[in-house]
Design a protein around this motif. Structure first.
Motif, PDB file in Angstrom:
ATOM      1  N   PRO A 119       0.831  -1.207   0.000  1.00  0.00           N
ATOM      2  CA  PRO A 119       0.000   0.000   0.000  1.00  0.00           C
ATOM      3  C   PRO A 119       0.864   1.255   0.000  1.00  0.00           C
ATOM      4  N   GLU A 120       0.432   2.266  -0.742  1.00  0.00           N
ATOM      5  CA  GLU A 120       1.142   3.554  -0.802  1.00  0.00           C
ATOM      6  C   GLU A 120       0.276   4.599  -0.112  1.00  0.00           C
ATOM      7  N   THR A 121       0.833   5.233   0.919  1.00  0.00           N
ATOM      8  CA  THR A 121       0.094   6.246   1.654  1.00  0.00           C
ATOM      9  C   THR A 121       0.670   7.618   1.354  1.00  0.00           C
ATOM     10  N   ALA A 171      -5.207  11.590   5.074  1.00  0.00           N
ATOM     11  CA  ALA A 171      -4.432  10.454   4.577  1.00  0.00           C
ATOM     12  C   ALA A 171      -5.190   9.768   3.442  1.00  0.00           C
ATOM     13  N   CYS A 227      -4.634   6.227   1.048  1.00  0.00           N
ATOM     14  CA  CYS A 227      -3.850   5.010   0.851  1.00  0.00           C
ATOM     15  C   CYS A 227      -4.413   4.251  -0.351  1.00  0.00           C
ATOM     16  N   ALA A 262      -7.419   4.867   5.787  1.00  0.00           N
ATOM     17  CA  ALA A 262      -6.135   4.926   5.083  1.00  0.00           C
ATOM     18  C   ALA A 262      -4.982   4.728   6.058  1.00  0.00           C
ATOM     19  N   GLU A 263      -5.090   5.278   7.242  1.00  0.00           N
ATOM     20  CA  GLU A 263      -4.042   5.105   8.254  1.00  0.00           C
ATOM     21  C   GLU A 263      -3.969   3.658   8.706  1.00  0.00           C
ATOM     22  N   CYS A 312      -4.706   1.048   6.824  1.00  0.00           N
ATOM     23  CA  CYS A 312      -4.219   0.244   5.688  1.00  0.00           C
ATOM     24  C   CYS A 312      -2.724   0.391   5.439  1.00  0.00           C
ATOM     25  N   GLN A 313      -2.118   1.472   5.901  1.00  0.00           N
ATOM     26  CA  GLN A 313      -0.711   1.705   5.570  1.00  0.00           C
ATOM     27  C   GLN A 313       0.192   0.644   6.209  1.00  0.00           C
TER      28      GLN A 313
END
Length: 66
Positions: free
Chosen positions: A15-17, A25, A27, A59-60, A62-63
């Motif tokens: 994953p790209e955050t 954020a 992701c 998103a936080e 998933c990073q």
């Protein structure tokens, strides 16, 4: 009305955050969902790639962990 989708697959890449100018954020990552079946005695397989984008707290979560 809310639609719910459950995707089961394999992670295609890490994953790209990143962060939006507002500080939110974002992701993104992709997963490969493979469907397997048998037709007329022959095994078939189809893989579809799904791009996922998560925002804010999700998103936080998933990073990747460093």
């Amino acid at each position: 009305m809310v639609n719910t989708v459950i995707l089961i697959g394999r992670l295609g890449r890490d994953p790209e955050t990143r962060f939006a100018p507002s500080g939110t954020a974002v992701c993104s990552f992709s997963i490969a969902c493979t469907e397997k079946w048998t037709k007329d005695g022959e095994k078939k397989e189809r893989t579809e790639w799904v791009n996922i984008v998560a925002f804010s707290k999700l998103a936080e979560i998933c990073q990747p962990v460093s």
